[in-house]
Design an enzyme around this catalytic site. Structure first.
Site, PDB file in Angstrom:
ATOM      1  N   GLN A 190       1.121  -1.189   0.034  1.00  0.00           N
ATOM      2  CA  GLN A 190       0.396   0.173   0.217  1.00  0.00           C
ATOM      3  C   GLN A 190       1.194   1.346   0.457  1.00  0.00           C
ATOM      4  O   GLN A 190       1.956   1.253   1.156  1.00  0.00           O
ATOM      5  CB  GLN A 190      -1.021  -0.291   1.274  1.00  0.00           C
ATOM      6  CG  GLN A 190      -1.569   1.104   1.167  1.00  0.00           C
ATOM      7  CD  GLN A 190      -2.531   1.861   3.012  1.00  0.00           C
ATOM      8  OE1 GLN A 190      -2.220   0.605   3.657  1.00  0.00           O
ATOM      9  NE2 GLN A 190      -3.701   0.969   3.105  1.00  0.00           N
ATOM     10  N   GLY A 191       1.204   1.953  -1.171  1.00  0.00           N
ATOM     11  CA  GLY A 191       1.549   3.093  -0.554  1.00  0.00           C
ATOM     12  C   GLY A 191       0.371   4.675  -0.603  1.00  0.00           C
ATOM     13  O   GLY A 191       0.203   5.158  -1.645  1.00  0.00           O
ATOM     14  N   TYR A 192       0.410   4.654   0.839  1.00  0.00           N
ATOM     15  CA  TYR A 192      -0.652   5.508   0.931  1.00  0.00           C
ATOM     16  C   TYR A 192       0.576   7.603   1.803  1.00  0.00           C
ATOM     17  O   TYR A 192       0.442   8.185   1.212  1.00  0.00           O
ATOM     18  CB  TYR A 192      -2.317   5.535   2.014  1.00  0.00           C
ATOM     19  CG  TYR A 192      -3.302   4.880   1.252  1.00  0.00           C
ATOM     20  CD1 TYR A 192      -3.046   4.072  -0.012  1.00  0.00           C
ATOM     21  CD2 TYR A 192      -4.270   4.813   1.791  1.00  0.00           C
ATOM     22  CE1 TYR A 192      -4.435   4.110   0.055  1.00  0.00           C
ATOM     23  CE2 TYR A 192      -5.417   4.610   1.544  1.00  0.00           C
ATOM     24  CZ  TYR A 192      -5.173   3.812  -0.259  1.00  0.00           C
ATOM     25  OH  TYR A 192      -6.631   3.673  -0.899  1.00  0.00           O
ATOM     26  N   SER A 234      -4.896   6.588  12.907  1.00  0.00           N
ATOM     27  CA  SER A 234      -4.353   6.554  14.412  1.00  0.00           C
ATOM     28  C   SER A 234      -5.896   7.495  14.890  1.00  0.00           C
ATOM     29  O   SER A 234      -6.764   7.666  14.636  1.00  0.00           O
ATOM     30  CB  SER A 234      -3.451   8.226  14.865  1.00  0.00           C
ATOM     31  OG  SER A 234      -4.097   8.811  14.687  1.00  0.00           O
ATOM     32  N   ASN A 235      -5.594   6.570  16.871  1.00  0.00           N
ATOM     33  CA  ASN A 235      -6.996   6.888  17.817  1.00  0.00           C
ATOM     34  C   ASN A 235      -6.740   8.391  17.800  1.00  0.00           C
ATOM     35  O   ASN A 235      -8.545   8.587  17.958  1.00  0.00           O
ATOM     36  CB  ASN A 235      -6.712   6.069  18.359  1.00  0.00           C
ATOM     37  CG  ASN A 235      -6.736   4.325  18.713  1.00  0.00           C
ATOM     38  OD1 ASN A 235      -6.327   3.950  17.582  1.00  0.00           O
ATOM     39  ND2 ASN A 235      -6.308   4.043  19.621  1.00  0.00           N
ATOM     40  N   GLU A 236      -5.711   8.942  17.478  1.00  0.00           N
ATOM     41  CA  GLU A 236      -6.243  10.211  17.683  1.00  0.00           C
ATOM     42  C   GLU A 236      -7.290  10.506  16.436  1.00  0.00           C
ATOM     43  O   GLU A 236      -8.022  11.256  16.499  1.00  0.00           O
ATOM     44  CB  GLU A 236      -5.377  11.353  17.535  1.00  0.00           C
ATOM     45  CG  GLU A 236      -4.698  11.270  18.501  1.00  0.00           C
ATOM     46  CD  GLU A 236      -3.956  10.187  19.349  1.00  0.00           C
ATOM     47  OE1 GLU A 236      -3.670   9.222  17.494  1.00  0.00           O
ATOM     48  OE2 GLU A 236      -3.351   9.964  19.706  1.00  0.00           O
ATOM     49  N   GLU A 258     -16.407  -2.045   4.755  1.00  0.00           N
ATOM     50  CA  GLU A 258     -16.537  -2.455   6.629  1.00  0.00           C
ATOM     51  C   GLU A 258     -15.549  -3.200   6.568  1.00  0.00           C
ATOM     52  O   GLU A 258     -14.981  -4.493   5.677  1.00  0.00           O
ATOM     53  CB  GLU A 258     -17.743  -3.436   6.019  1.00  0.00           C
ATOM     54  CG  GLU A 258     -19.014  -4.164   6.954  1.00  0.00           C
ATOM     55  CD  GLU A 258     -19.609  -5.006   6.235  1.00  0.00           C
ATOM     56  OE1 GLU A 258     -19.594  -5.780   6.819  1.00  0.00           O
ATOM     57  OE2 GLU A 258     -21.189  -4.573   5.472  1.00  0.00           O
TER      58      GLU A 258
END
Lengths: 396, 375
Positions: free
Chosen positions: A126-128, A381-383, A244
């Protein structure tokens, strides 16, 4: 309200269990249980075993040769696999790229790439993320400039998981630098063997070469490798991110991890008694288990809604945050449980031919504790997840 | 009341901080970690010359310090720079035991330690002993004028570099008795002593040590027969002050690296530290860091008091809790970059967290604190 599985669901679970008992190689599950890596060949072998059964494409629609399981079936399968210490399925081709191709790809792209994902011909990465575009993914800078029937790509991607094994990379690239951030991005499929691509490993804090930097220097990509429309890549990327994901809570991993900690705590002793009887340790263990029991039901509630056709929204974000907190807490308990034997650095102890250092369950626990700090950082991230929850639920 | 360092300790702190910030860079340190020995003899020698080891011993012992605040001053700086060299093992534990128990002949080794020419290792923990200091199953039996030692020692830090291992072994009592534990100075090359060495998670090296029919002269005994436990408890108390101070120093580095990153790294067009969600979490780290600093002060200041053990248990428990918070939050607020081995915080975070596994984690020290408070 009925908290138990239906007869059909139970029968399905038994089928999965039987399959895992018969087909999951013992040496492979032993490695996973001990926290070791199984390498490219290991992952490919497990994929081929699942593919033979027709279960590798379990999330794909039938029209693309998938098993098209519903959310409950997917959950049961993922849960059973984790409990049996099966390797995790490498998601990049199967559950990240494939849904995008199935929804937005051309017929030619679907016909060409989907079978190669299933039979293992192509390993995708994956290249994000980029050095300057992490949580703020839309600020990515890797450029693709049209030149005849090619795009010329320049830039850098980072945190490319298992990119060292990959033949192909799906990339978000900027095709219109003048448009608003999200509007100038395109989704490109790039052959990793194209001249101008350089993959450099990033060694993580536990010593593992798991992620990479990928550099693009005038890399020529045929225009037919564009997925969907030019400058619509953000829409596809978002579809991929919100697609999903029943496994996001990691309930199966947590349960397997908790069982492992209990096993260790029965064998370790503190002050001459089994550690599991130590009131402080037992209390920590119980609290995580209580959290996990509740989260497991939250997970099932959301899965059940999804099966009834309601697309999960912020609930995915909630499960991601809570799920990673629980998994990290279990990793912390595993580290504490082994006492001084957490200190040896495992890679030599585990991978060499030497005798193991201390009990065999101790080797990887500290490395896993540090490595799994990534769980609350990657995949949004969780943030970022908390931001999504607040934005949706507070109506601001 | 005066919470300032004395002039001498302030000078020691300044000297050590300057030396380490110039010489002990991330690149240099990571090369040391990757090396075969896991330590730099050059750095060791230079630090000995600067008096860093001497500061850990009293004047009577040939040093010029040795008090709780000398230990905390030195180890805070070692922690700040993420130093992996075995000052705890050679000086505090090994040198400390010889200084406390050694006869005139044995005391000579303390001078070698202070001068930087001798390494030591404490071979005390065993595969089943966890953090219990009294659990010793290794045995020592008299055979004429000799002593024969049999047993296994676990995670013996600095064993490979050590000229001598200080081995604990039973000459009486059951596996948990406080009485009957003797200490012996065993040459590393003693026949029957074998080591399986390995690197550790947060740098440095340790070994599993097997003692198979190891024969030493009775003069190798440190102190009286069967009476080693009190001295062990005393040096481990000093080691716990050192470990707490070291973790606190590392926590200072972790918060400073995080502050810099939060104010430099831009996402969504502004430094991420300007997002209140992160600013508040960073503030919490600073609050906990002050708690940690005071806990170290309490422990160091009570090293020679009757309340020593309770104060130390409190400090190690608090440091274990706040240390984990700081390490995990610092990584989280950085994001991916802190997960990479070459970034300073990765090593600092490992030093903080792995402190838990030496002489007791948060639960162990909580239990001790409860026990000592009830007494």
């Amino acid at each position: 309200m009925d908290l138990s599985y239906t007869q059909e669901e139970l029968a399905f679970r038994d089928e999965v269990r039987t399959f895992l008992e018969e087909k999951l190689p013992k040496d492979m599950s032993d490695k996973i249980r001990r926290g070791e890596h199984i390498g490219k060949e290991g992952h490919e072998l497990w994929h081929s075993i699942l593919n033979e059964k027709g279960w590798l494409s379990y999330g794909w629609p039938k029209e693309f040769g998938g098993a098209e399981w519903n959310a409950v079936q997917r959950h049961i399968f993922e849960d059973e696999c984790a409990a049996a210490y099966a390797p995790r399925i490498v998601p990049f081709g199967l559950s990240m790229l494939a849904p995008v191709l199935q929804k937005f790809g051309s017929k030619a792209q679907q016909d060409h790439y989907l079978p190669r994902i299933l039979d293992g011909t192509n390993w995708w990465c994956q290249g994000y993320s980029e050095p300057g575009a992490g949580s703020d993914l839309a600020s990515l800078k890797t450029r693709a400039v049209r030149d005849g029937d090619h795009y010329v790509v320049n830039g850098q991607k980072t945190w490319t998981t298992l990119g060292q094994y990959a033949d192909w990379i799906f990339c978000l690239v900027r095709t219109d630098p003048d448009a608003k951030q999200q509007e100038g991005i395109s989704f490109l499929l790039i052959d990793m063997n194209t001249p101008g691509i350089d993959v450099r490993p990033i060694i993580l804090l536990d010593g593992t070469p798991e992620v990479n930097e990928v550099f693009f220097d005038n890399v020529r990509v045929p225009v037919e490798n564009l997925v969907g429309e030019e400058n619509k890549g953000w829409t596809y990327a978002k579809y991929l991110l919100t697609h999903e994901r029943t496994g996001i809570a990691g309930v199966g991993f947590s349960r397997a991890g908790l069982d492992a900690v209990k096993r260790v705590a029965r064998q370790e002793s503190a002050n001459g008694r089994p550690l599991i009887e130590n009131p402080h340790f037992a209390a920590r263990l119980a609290q995580v288990e209580i959290d996990l029991m509740a989260m497991s039901t939250t997970n099932l509630r959301i899965i059940s809604q999804a099966t009834a056709g309601q697309a999960p929204g912020v609930e995915s974000s909630m499960l991601k945050v809570k799920g990673t907190i629980i998994r990290q807490e279990i990793n912390d308990l595993a580290r504490r449980a082994v006492g001084p034997y957490a200190m040896p650095f495992a890679s030599e102890a585990v991978e060499g031919d030497n005798d193991p250092i201390g009990p065999d369950y101790a080797g990887p626990v500290a490395a896993q504790y540090f490595n799994n700090r990534k769980l609350s950082i990657f995949g949004g991230s969780n943030e970022i997840q908390r931001g999504i929850i607040a934005k949706v639920k507070m109506g601001g | 009341m005066d919470f300032n360092l004395t002039e001498e300790r302030q000078m020691l702190q300044d000297t050590l901080r300057r030396f380490l910030s110039e010489r002990y860079t991330t690149t240099e340190r990571n090369a040391i970690i990757d090396s075969d020995t896991g330590l730099s003899t050059e750095i060791w020698g230079e630090l000995a010359e600067l008096g860093v080891i001497g500061a850990l011993f009293t004047e009577d012992q040939g040093g010029f310090g040795g008090a709780g605040f000398d230990i905390s001053t030195v180890f805070e700086e070692l922690g700040r720079a993420g130093v992996v060299e075995p000052f705890l093992d050679t000086a505090i534990l090994g040198g400390g035991l010889i200084a406390a128990l050694g006869n005139d002949a044995q005391q000579g080794f303390v001078e070698d330690v202070i001068g930087g020419s001798l390494h030591l290792a404490l071979a005390h923990g065993e595969p089943a002993s966890r953090y219990d200091l009294s659990r010793v199953e290794t045995t020592a039996k008299a055979d004429g004028d000799d002593i024969v030692i049999e047993g296994r020692k676990a995670v013996v830090i600095n064993a490979e570099a050590a000229g001598y291992l200080i081995v604990s072994a039973r000459e009486g009592g059951g596996p948990f008795s406080l009485d009957g534990i003797s200490l012996f100075l065993v040459p590393a090359e003693a026949s029957g002593l074998t080591m399986q060495g390995y690197p550790m998670m947060s740098g440095g090296r340790a070994a599993e040590v097997t003692l198979d029919n190891v024969r030493v002269s009775a003069s190798a005994r440190l102190g009286a027969e069967g009476a080693g436990f009190q001295a062990l408890t005393d040096v481990v108390a000093r080691a716990n002050v050192a470990l707490a101070a070291e973790a606190m120093g590392a926590m200072e580095s972790a918060t400073e690296l995080t502050r810099e990153y939060l104010m430099t790294r831009k996402q969504f067009g502004r430094p991420i530290g300007t997002f209140q969600a992160l600013a508040h979490r960073f503030s919490d780290l600073l609050i906990e860091l002050e708690q940690a600093r005071s806990a170290v002060t309490n422990a160091a200041g009570h090293l020679d008091s009757d309340d020593r053990d309770r104060q130390i248990a409190a400090a190690r428990n608090l440091i274990a809790r706040t240390g984990r918070l700081v390490a995990e939050e610092a990584i989280q607020m950085h994001g991916g970059i802190a997960m990479t081995q070459e970034y300073e915080l990765a090593h600092i975070a490992k030093r903080i967290v792995m402190t838990d596994h030496r002489f007791g984690d948060a639960d162990y020290h909580l239990e001790r604190f409860i026990g000592l408070s009830a007494a």
